[in-house]
Design a protein around this motif. Structure first.
Motif, mmCIF file in Angstrom:
data_model
loop_
_atom_site.group_PDB
_atom_site.id
_atom_site.type_symbol
_atom_site.label_atom_id
_atom_site.label_comp_id
_atom_site.label_asym_id
_atom_site.label_seq_id
_atom_site.Cartn_x
_atom_site.Cartn_y
_atom_site.Cartn_z
ATOM 1 N N ASP B 118 0.845 -1.185 0.000
ATOM 2 C CA ASP B 118 0.000 0.000 0.000
ATOM 3 C C ASP B 118 0.883 1.239 0.000
ATOM 4 N N GLY B 119 0.514 2.213 -0.840
ATOM 5 C CA GLY B 119 1.281 3.438 -0.874
ATOM 6 C C GLY B 119 0.903 4.354 0.285
ATOM 7 N N VAL B 120 1.692 5.405 0.479
ATOM 8 C CA VAL B 120 1.385 6.364 1.531
ATOM 9 C C VAL B 120 0.436 7.418 0.946
ATOM 10 N N ALA B 121 -0.706 7.569 1.572
ATOM 11 C CA ALA B 121 -1.723 8.475 1.046
ATOM 12 C C ALA B 121 -1.233 9.918 1.137
ATOM 13 N N HIS B 132 -5.387 -3.359 -4.240
ATOM 14 C CA HIS B 132 -6.683 -4.026 -4.261
ATOM 15 C C HIS B 132 -6.553 -5.412 -4.865
ATOM 16 N N ASP B 133 -7.644 -6.159 -4.683
ATOM 17 C CA ASP B 133 -7.630 -7.523 -5.219
ATOM 18 C C ASP B 133 -7.461 -7.524 -6.740
ATOM 19 N N TRP B 134 -8.081 -6.542 -7.390
ATOM 20 C CA TRP B 134 -7.953 -6.537 -8.857
ATOM 21 C C TRP B 134 -6.537 -6.180 -9.300
ATOM 22 N N GLY B 168 -12.473 -6.982 3.056
ATOM 23 C CA GLY B 168 -12.132 -5.925 4.000
ATOM 24 C C GLY B 168 -10.673 -5.550 3.887
ATOM 25 N N PRO B 169 -9.946 -5.563 4.991
ATOM 26 C CA PRO B 169 -8.558 -5.107 4.948
ATOM 27 C C PRO B 169 -7.602 -6.150 4.369
ATOM 28 N N VAL B 170 -8.066 -7.372 4.174
ATOM 29 C CA VAL B 170 -7.172 -8.401 3.659
ATOM 30 C C VAL B 170 -7.711 -8.926 2.334
ATOM 31 N N VAL B 171 -6.906 -9.778 1.735
ATOM 32 C CA VAL B 171 -7.274 -10.383 0.460
ATOM 33 C C VAL B 171 -7.320 -11.886 0.654
ATOM 34 N N ARG B 172 -8.325 -12.501 0.071
ATOM 35 C CA ARG B 172 -8.458 -13.943 0.233
ATOM 36 C C ARG B 172 -7.932 -14.637 -1.014
ATOM 37 N N ALA B 180 -1.186 -7.211 3.153
ATOM 38 C CA ALA B 180 -0.040 -6.589 2.517
ATOM 39 C C ALA B 180 1.180 -6.740 3.433
ATOM 40 N N PRO B 181 2.397 -6.774 2.940
ATOM 41 C CA PRO B 181 2.752 -6.715 1.511
ATOM 42 C C PRO B 181 2.491 -8.031 0.783
ATOM 43 N N PHE B 182 2.139 -7.906 -0.466
ATOM 44 C CA PHE B 182 1.873 -9.096 -1.263
ATOM 45 C C PHE B 182 3.107 -9.415 -2.100
ATOM 46 N N VAL B 183 3.708 -10.558 -1.796
ATOM 47 C CA VAL B 183 4.876 -10.996 -2.556
ATOM 48 C C VAL B 183 4.381 -11.960 -3.627
ATOM 49 N N ILE B 184 4.448 -11.516 -4.865
ATOM 50 C CA ILE B 184 3.977 -12.358 -5.961
ATOM 51 C C ILE B 184 5.196 -12.952 -6.646
ATOM 52 N N GLN B 185 5.208 -14.266 -6.697
ATOM 53 C CA GLN B 185 6.333 -14.956 -7.318
ATOM 54 C C GLN B 185 5.825 -15.746 -8.510
ATOM 55 N N ALA B 186 6.656 -15.823 -9.536
ATOM 56 C CA ALA B 186 6.265 -16.583 -10.718
ATOM 57 C C ALA B 186 7.462 -17.363 -11.221
ATOM 58 N N ILE B 187 7.208 -18.612 -11.555
ATOM 59 C CA ILE B 187 8.260 -19.446 -12.124
ATOM 60 C C ILE B 187 8.038 -19.510 -13.630
ATOM 61 N N GLY B 188 9.098 -19.319 -14.347
ATOM 62 C CA GLY B 188 9.017 -19.320 -15.803
ATOM 63 C C GLY B 188 10.314 -18.746 -16.347
ATOM 64 N N ASP B 189 10.290 -18.335 -17.575
ATOM 65 C CA ASP B 189 11.491 -17.702 -18.126
ATOM 66 C C ASP B 189 11.640 -16.328 -17.484
ATOM 67 N N PRO B 190 12.696 -16.140 -16.688
ATOM 68 C CA PRO B 190 12.798 -14.902 -15.895
ATOM 69 C C PRO B 190 12.801 -13.647 -16.757
ATOM 70 N N GLN B 191 13.536 -13.680 -17.836
ATOM 71 C CA GLN B 191 13.637 -12.474 -18.665
ATOM 72 C C GLN B 191 12.278 -12.088 -19.242
ATOM 73 N N THR B 192 11.581 -13.090 -19.781
ATOM 74 C CA THR B 192 10.271 -12.814 -20.373
ATOM 75 C C THR B 192 9.310 -12.263 -19.335
ATOM 76 N N LEU B 193 9.312 -12.905 -18.179
ATOM 77 C CA LEU B 193 8.385 -12.476 -17.135
ATOM 78 C C LEU B 193 8.697 -11.059 -16.684
ATOM 79 N N LYS B 194 10.002 -10.804 -16.539
ATOM 80 C CA LYS B 194 10.385 -9.482 -16.056
ATOM 81 C C LYS B 194 10.008 -8.401 -17.056
ATOM 82 N N SER B 195 10.291 -8.691 -18.315
ATOM 83 C CA SER B 195 9.978 -7.671 -19.327
ATOM 84 C C SER B 195 8.471 -7.478 -19.456
ATOM 85 N N ALA B 196 7.725 -8.557 -19.247
ATOM 86 C CA ALA B 196 6.270 -8.423 -19.311
ATOM 87 C C ALA B 196 5.766 -7.490 -18.223
#
Lengths: 130, 244
Positions: B118-121, B132-134, B168-172, B180-196
């Motif tokens: 979350d950013g600082v308002a 947000h969830d979206w 509410g304040p959390v995400v299911r 938060a913080p939400f650490v999203i990890q993805a396995i795949g080709d690192p370069q492609t994922l990063k550039s995406a």
């Protein structure tokens, strides 16, 4: 001399409050029935002493025996699903009131005889007006 | 006369002591029962439920562990049975890929990691600074579109049936509540994922513009991801949690 039992009662109460003894809630009813039995015995003893028929052995054995039997009766009642402790409550309750009534009448009689200086002898009125 | 009187007094005294003791004990009991009948009952009830919950959590964790164990054994057997037959091997490979996609097995591999906070308002609409969830959904979708084979949020595997919902304040995620913080990890080709993720005007750019605190995607050589878990588990024991 006559205040010794009262002092004993106070002492017992003091011990009970000082010592951190707790009885499981399930056995609480047994204690209450035992107290009733003990009260009955004590008043019975006082009455006997006033009637000059007091016997220490009978009194002491009666106290502990009645207490235990009352608790035992309550226990059996719980096991059988019959409220046998009610029988003990009724029996001891009736006896308690009878004893107190007798004690009261004896006391009144004594006061009366002392005041009017009637012939000595601890004569009792017929027990018809309980 | 004196003897009987002494005896009377003594026995009465003894009995009185016992009687007084019994009465006071009973009184104490009754008094304590009167003062705290309801809280005591509620307390024991609560404690019982807490114990039950703990036991259930433990059993759940145990079952999860067993499941993972059995699954890994199964994959070992499959590798062994593949043998020399070429077509069978190919089928096994497809099966393995599908398994990974379905999140049935724990996976390890290179990939990227990005953290949303979350950013600082700074005035204005507060909700635009929040993650947000979206937002999470769009990042995940972007990763899958870029060819990610496995994605996890705070250690919880995201599969085709996973949902990311706001509660509410959390995400299911998969019925696990995470904050938060939400650490999203993805396995795949690192370069492609990063550039995406880092492309101009992409998802992360859009989030940054709104004021959400988004880290730069980090390429990680080894990311460990647990298998998909549906329900709440005890204390995140199956979560790889963060920097895998």
């Amino acid at each position: 001399m006559i205040w010794l039992p009262v002092l004993g009662l106070i002492l017992g109460v003091g011990i009970g409050f000082a010592v951190n003894v707790t009885i499981p809630v399930a056995y609480s009813s047994y204690l209450s029935i035992a107290i009733l039995a003990a009260l009955d015995t004590v008043f019975g003893g006082i009455r006997a002493s006033m009637e000059k028929t007091f016997d220490g052995a009978v009194f002491l054995s009666g106290f502990f025996f009645n207490t235990l039997v009352a608790a035992l009766l309550a226990y059996i009642g719980v096991q059988l699903g019959v409220d046998l402790y009610l029988a003990a409550v009724v029996a001891f309750g009736v006896r308690l009131f009878q004893n107190i009534a007798v004690i009261r009448r004896i006391a009144f009689n004594r006061m009366h005889t002392r005041r009017t200086r009637a012939p000595e002898g601890g004569h009792l009125p017929p027990a018809d007006s309980r | 006369m004196i003897a009987t009187r002494t005896k009377l007094t003594l026995s009465l005294t003894v009995v009185a002591v016992v009687l007084g003791f019994m009465i006071s004990v009973q009184y104490k009991q009754q008094a304590s029962a009167r003062v705290t009948p309801v809280p005591m009952a509620r307390d024991t009830d609560e404690q019982r439920m807490v114990t039950q919950l703990d036991a259930l959590k433990q059993a759940n964790a145990q079952a999860q562990k067993e499941l993972a164990d059995i699954t890994s054994k199964l994959s070992v057997y499959e590798k062994q049975s593949a043998g020399s037959d070429g077509s069978l091997k190919q089928l096994q490979q497809v099966l393995q890929d599908e398994r990974i996609l379905a999140g049935l097995t724990a996976v390890t591999g290179p990939g990227v990691s990005v953290t949303l906070m979350d950013g600082v308002a700074k005035g204005g609409d507060v909700s635009q600074y929040l993650t947000h969830d979206w937002d999470i959904r769009s990042v995940i979708n972007e990763l899958f579109t870029a060819g990610a084979e496995a994605v996890s949020i705070n250690g919880y595997r995201v599969v085709a049936t996973s949902g990311v919902f706001c509660t509410g304040p959390v995400v299911r995620v998969n019925d696990h509540r995470i904050g938060a913080p939400f650490v999203i990890q993805a396995i795949g080709d690192p370069q492609t994922l990063k550039s995406a993720l880092t492309q101009q005007g992409g998802v992360l750019d859009a989030l940054r513009q709104r004021g959400v605190n988004v880290s730069d995607p980090q390429i990680q050589q080894v990311i460990k991801m647990p298998p998909f878990t549906a329900g709440p588990t005890a204390g995140g024991d199956t979560s790889g949690d963060g920097e895998g």
